[in-house]
Scaffold this motif. Structure first.
Motif, PDB file in Angstrom:
ATOM      1  N   PHE A   1      -8.413  11.941  -5.180  1.00 46.35           N
ATOM      2  CA  PHE A   1      -7.983  13.340  -5.121  1.00 46.35           C
ATOM      3  C   PHE A   1      -7.734  13.837  -3.702  1.00 46.35           C
ATOM      4  O   PHE A   1      -7.054  14.826  -3.510  1.00 46.35           O
ATOM      5  N   VAL A   2      -8.287  13.159  -2.702  1.00 43.88           N
ATOM      6  CA  VAL A   2      -8.065  13.539  -1.306  1.00 43.88           C
ATOM      7  C   VAL A   2      -7.338  12.381  -0.639  1.00 43.88           C
ATOM      8  O   VAL A   2      -7.878  11.278  -0.541  1.00 43.88           O
ATOM      9  N   VAL A   3      -6.104  12.637  -0.209  1.00 40.66           N
ATOM     10  CA  VAL A   3      -5.271  11.570   0.348  1.00 40.66           C
ATOM     11  C   VAL A   3      -4.763  11.950   1.729  1.00 40.66           C
ATOM     12  O   VAL A   3      -4.719  13.126   2.093  1.00 40.66           O
ATOM     13  N   THR A   4      -4.364  10.927   2.470  1.00 37.05           N
ATOM     14  CA  THR A   4      -3.752  11.138   3.772  1.00 37.05           C
ATOM     15  C   THR A   4      -2.315  11.610   3.605  1.00 37.05           C
ATOM     16  O   THR A   4      -1.837  12.476   4.325  1.00 37.05           O
ATOM     17  N   LYS A   5      -1.622  11.010   2.628  1.00 35.99           N
ATOM     18  CA  LYS A   5      -0.207  11.328   2.390  1.00 35.99           C
ATOM     19  C   LYS A   5       0.026  11.472   0.896  1.00 35.99           C
ATOM     20  O   LYS A   5      -0.347  10.605   0.114  1.00 35.99           O
ATOM     21  N   GLN A   6       0.642  12.579   0.505  1.00 38.74           N
ATOM     22  CA  GLN A   6       0.984  12.831  -0.896  1.00 38.74           C
ATOM     23  C   GLN A   6       2.128  11.914  -1.336  1.00 38.74           C
ATOM     24  O   GLN A   6       2.934  11.482  -0.500  1.00 38.74           O
ATOM     25  N   PRO A   7       2.228  11.618  -2.627  1.00 43.42           N
ATOM     26  CA  PRO A   7       3.367  10.829  -3.095  1.00 43.42           C
ATOM     27  C   PRO A   7       4.668  11.616  -2.939  1.00 43.42           C
ATOM     28  O   PRO A   7       4.659  12.845  -2.988  1.00 43.42           O
ATOM     29  N   GLU A   8       5.761  10.888  -2.722  1.00 44.10           N
ATOM     30  CA  GLU A   8       7.078  11.512  -2.581  1.00 44.10           C
ATOM     31  C   GLU A   8       8.080  10.748  -3.425  1.00 44.10           C
ATOM     32  O   GLU A   8       8.071   9.509  -3.451  1.00 44.10           O
TER      33      GLU A   8
ATOM     34  N   PRO B   1       4.077   5.959  -3.011  1.00 48.41           N
ATOM     35  CA  PRO B   1       2.749   6.346  -3.504  1.00 48.41           C
ATOM     36  C   PRO B   1       1.944   7.128  -2.475  1.00 48.41           C
ATOM     37  O   PRO B   1       2.227   7.113  -1.281  1.00 48.41           O
ATOM     38  N   ALA B   2       0.918   7.784  -2.982  1.00 48.40           N
ATOM     39  CA  ALA B   2      -0.039   8.455  -2.106  1.00 48.40           C
ATOM     40  C   ALA B   2      -0.801   7.383  -1.333  1.00 48.40           C
ATOM     41  O   ALA B   2      -0.972   6.261  -1.815  1.00 48.40           O
ATOM     42  N   THR B   3      -1.239   7.740  -0.142  1.00 46.09           N
ATOM     43  CA  THR B   3      -1.987   6.773   0.664  1.00 46.09           C
ATOM     44  C   THR B   3      -3.243   7.399   1.249  1.00 46.09           C
ATOM     45  O   THR B   3      -3.304   8.604   1.485  1.00 46.09           O
ATOM     46  N   VAL B   4      -4.214   6.533   1.462  1.00 43.77           N
ATOM     47  CA  VAL B   4      -5.423   6.864   2.203  1.00 43.77           C
ATOM     48  C   VAL B   4      -5.598   5.748   3.221  1.00 43.77           C
ATOM     49  O   VAL B   4      -5.719   4.582   2.850  1.00 43.77           O
TER      50      VAL B   4
ATOM     51  N   ASN C   1      -3.420   4.283   5.025  1.00 40.65           N
ATOM     52  CA  ASN C   1      -2.325   3.325   4.805  1.00 40.65           C
ATOM     53  C   ASN C   1      -2.517   2.421   3.593  1.00 40.65           C
ATOM     54  O   ASN C   1      -1.811   1.433   3.456  1.00 40.65           O
ATOM     55  N   LEU C   2      -3.459   2.726   2.716  1.00 38.50           N
ATOM     56  CA  LEU C   2      -3.627   1.992   1.460  1.00 38.50           C
ATOM     57  C   LEU C   2      -3.108   2.858   0.316  1.00 38.50           C
ATOM     58  O   LEU C   2      -3.473   4.037   0.204  1.00 38.50           O
ATOM     59  N   SER C   3      -2.261   2.277  -0.527  1.00 41.37           N
ATOM     60  CA  SER C   3      -1.714   3.009  -1.671  1.00 41.37           C
ATOM     61  C   SER C   3      -2.792   3.219  -2.722  1.00 41.37           C
ATOM     62  O   SER C   3      -3.592   2.323  -2.996  1.00 41.37           O
ATOM     63  N   VAL C   4      -2.806   4.420  -3.321  1.00 39.19           N
ATOM     64  CA  VAL C   4      -3.829   4.776  -4.303  1.00 39.19           C
ATOM     65  C   VAL C   4      -3.196   5.464  -5.512  1.00 39.19           C
ATOM     66  O   VAL C   4      -2.062   5.945  -5.447  1.00 39.19           O
ATOM     67  N   ARG C   5      -3.960   5.522  -6.619  1.00 32.78           N
ATOM     68  CA  ARG C   5      -3.550   6.267  -7.823  1.00 32.78           C
ATOM     69  C   ARG C   5      -3.761   7.752  -7.547  1.00 32.78           C
ATOM     70  O   ARG C   5      -4.805   8.151  -7.044  1.00 32.78           O
ATOM     71  N   TYR C   6      -2.759   8.557  -7.919  1.00 37.43           N
ATOM     72  CA  TYR C   6      -2.829   9.977  -7.615  1.00 37.43           C
ATOM     73  C   TYR C   6      -2.234  10.776  -8.764  1.00 37.43           C
ATOM     74  O   TYR C   6      -1.199  10.413  -9.318  1.00 37.43           O
ATOM     75  N   LEU C   7      -2.878  11.870  -9.122  1.00 37.78           N
ATOM     76  CA  LEU C   7      -2.404  12.746 -10.185  1.00 37.78           C
ATOM     77  C   LEU C   7      -1.581  13.880  -9.588  1.00 37.78           C
ATOM     78  O   LEU C   7      -2.081  14.641  -8.759  1.00 37.78           O
TER      79      LEU C   7
END
Length: 142
Positions: free
Chosen positions: A43-50, A121-124, A126-132
């Motif tokens: 739920f807390v990411v460095t970069k939102q998905p685009e 994808p969203a990243t934390v 620089n690792l891609s993560v699942r994001y709602l």
């Protein structure tokens, strides 16, 4: 003429289309929790998905695929909020629309699932993560 009005509604409706603040697990409606395991999301990411191609490209694809004839209503403004998971590979799944009109919700879900282009994808760190993601959608039908 109805299609033109619908396309204008989609275009201007998407100007406010987007996630205003990040979701928390408490913000996720129960209907969505039935199809999405919140424990597997970040739920807390460095970069939102685009969306690849940007928001205008997404608007274009959404409006091209939306079938207004599937909605049996006239002279109404319909609202829904579409929730979906962006996977680490950029694909979209677990689509759920939450709103008062079942036909509108179903068409919003069908339309989003028909768009095959991927997201960045969203990243934390620089690792891609699942994001709602959550997108509100409002359309005027005349």
């Amino acid at each position: 003429m109805m299609r033109f009005i619908l396309l204008l509604a989609i275009f201007f409706g998407f100007l406010g289309f987007g996630q205003v603040k990040p979701l928390t697990p408490q913000d996720v409606p129960e209907e969505v929790k039935k199809v999405v395991d919140c424990n597997t999301l970040v739920f807390v990411v460095t970069k939102q998905p685009e969306f690849l191609g940007g928001l205008n490209e997404f608007r274009s694809k959404f409006s091209e695929n939306f079938d207004s004839m599937a909605i049996k209503v006239s002279n109404a403004t319909l609202k829904t909020t579409i929730y979906f998971v962006v996977e680490p590979d950029g694909s979209v799944n677990r689509i759920k629309a939450v709103g008062d009109n079942a036909e509108f919700n179903a068409e919003a879900e069908r339309t989003l699932s028909s768009i095959k282009a991927k997201y960045q994808p969203a990243t934390v760190n620089n690792l891609s993560v699942r994001y709602l993601l959550r997108f509100p959608l409002t359309m005027n039908f005349k």
